[in-house]
Design an enzyme around this catalytic site. Structure first.
Site, PDB file in Angstrom:
ATOM      1  N   ILE A 142    -108.679 -11.757 139.402  1.00 46.03           N
ATOM      2  CA  ILE A 142    -108.811 -11.894 138.197  1.00 46.03           C
ATOM      3  C   ILE A 142    -109.196 -10.883 137.326  1.00 46.03           C
ATOM      4  O   ILE A 142    -110.230 -10.330 137.754  1.00 46.03           O
ATOM      5  CB  ILE A 142    -109.433 -13.453 138.629  1.00 46.03           C
ATOM      6  CG1 ILE A 142    -109.993 -14.290 137.785  1.00 46.03           C
ATOM      7  CG2 ILE A 142    -111.022 -13.010 139.586  1.00 46.03           C
ATOM      8  CD1 ILE A 142    -110.794 -15.817 137.578  1.00 46.03           C
ATOM      9  N   SER A 143    -108.455 -11.232 135.944  1.00 42.73           N
ATOM     10  CA  SER A 143    -108.824  -9.986 134.921  1.00 42.73           C
ATOM     11  C   SER A 143    -110.814 -10.577 134.404  1.00 42.73           C
ATOM     12  O   SER A 143    -111.393 -11.501 135.230  1.00 42.73           O
ATOM     13  CB  SER A 143    -108.490 -10.627 133.818  1.00 42.73           C
ATOM     14  OG  SER A 143    -107.388  -9.802 134.073  1.00 42.73           O
ATOM     15  N   GLN A 144    -111.234  -9.495 134.111  1.00 40.36           N
ATOM     16  CA  GLN A 144    -112.873  -9.521 133.938  1.00 40.36           C
ATOM     17  C   GLN A 144    -112.912 -10.807 132.800  1.00 40.36           C
ATOM     18  O   GLN A 144    -112.125 -10.160 131.901  1.00 40.36           O
ATOM     19  CB  GLN A 144    -112.648  -7.634 133.799  1.00 40.36           C
ATOM     20  CG  GLN A 144    -114.190  -7.222 133.468  1.00 40.36           C
ATOM     21  CD  GLN A 144    -114.406  -6.337 132.843  1.00 40.36           C
ATOM     22  OE1 GLN A 144    -113.848  -5.754 132.715  1.00 40.36           O
ATOM     23  NE2 GLN A 144    -115.726  -6.285 131.867  1.00 40.36           N
TER      24      GLN A 144
END
Length: 230
Positions: free
Chosen positions: A74-76
């Site tokens: 899950i992206s930053q």
């Protein structure tokens, strides 16, 4: 593909503590230079902890990426905010997201426009994300169109798109995505090998004219598929 009906009875709670954590996260993102208030409001609304297994919920509002299985992350939050800001999305724009992943970026996009198409290559992630997004739709009836398939080839029958967002690093600009971009539209995509990616924004200025802008260094998982890393 339609989303399953949300099951509000089984959805985990979004508590006062979670909302406070999101306010703190938004303050962090503003301090890092994100200025688009619609983007900040979207990240302040989407309950990121619902994209985490309960055992890892404590990590949800840290400004960092986190593994979600299947070799993906899950992206930053800063990356989600930065890419979303680069898109300059208006509520009338039709957007294609390549790489649904956990669905977090898709949920943020839905707070900015109701016209979202999203493609995920990994069937296991796709099934889990389809269920999750069904319980996290914003008020007002905005529902994403989801597909399991090769996102590097785009979604030809739904094109053209005003905006295209790619959430994985590509070896170059995928020709299919350029063809599916509307004139005046924008493509935001990380380009380059794993240790030397840069965020790139492309504006389609005419039928055969594209303007490319190379921006900040980036670090994403590889874009797999016919128009990505084989």
């Amino acid at each position: 593909m339609p989303l399953p009906a949300p099951d509000s009875a089984s959805a985990p709670p979004d508590t006062y503590r979670h909302r406070g954590q999101r306010r703190a996260l938004v303050a962090t993102l503003r301090g890092r230079g994100i200025r688009d208030e619609r983007v900040l409001a979207a990240l302040g609304t989407v309950p990121r902890h619902l994209f985490f297994a309960p055992a890892f919920e404590a990590h949800a509002y840290h400004d960092k990426a986190f593994p979600i299985g299947e070799g993906q992350t899950i992206s930053q939050p800063y990356t989600v905010a930065y890419q979303s800001e680069l898109l300059a999305l208006g509520p009338h724009h039709r957007v294609l997201e390549v790489g649904t992943g956990s669905g977090y970026q898709c949920a943020v996009l839905l707070r900015l426009t109701p016209h979202v198409h999203s493609i995920e290559l990994n069937a296991t992630l796709f099934a889990a994300t389809q269920r999750r997004l069904g319980a996290l739709l914003p008020p007002g009836g905005a529902t994403p169109q989801l597909r399991c398939g090769d996102g590097s080839l785009g979604w030809p029958e739904a094109a053209p798109f005003d905006r295209i967002l790619v959430t994985a690093g590509a070896p170059g600009l995928p020709p299919a995505l350029l063809r599916q971009l509307a004139v005046g539209g924008q493509l935001v995509i990380p380009v380059g090998p794993a240790q030397a990616q840069r965020m790139v924004r492309v504006v389609r200025e005419g039928p055969d004219a594209f303007a490319r802008e190379d921006l900040a260094p980036a670090r994403f998982v590889p874009l797999l598929g016919a128009g990505g890393w084989q």
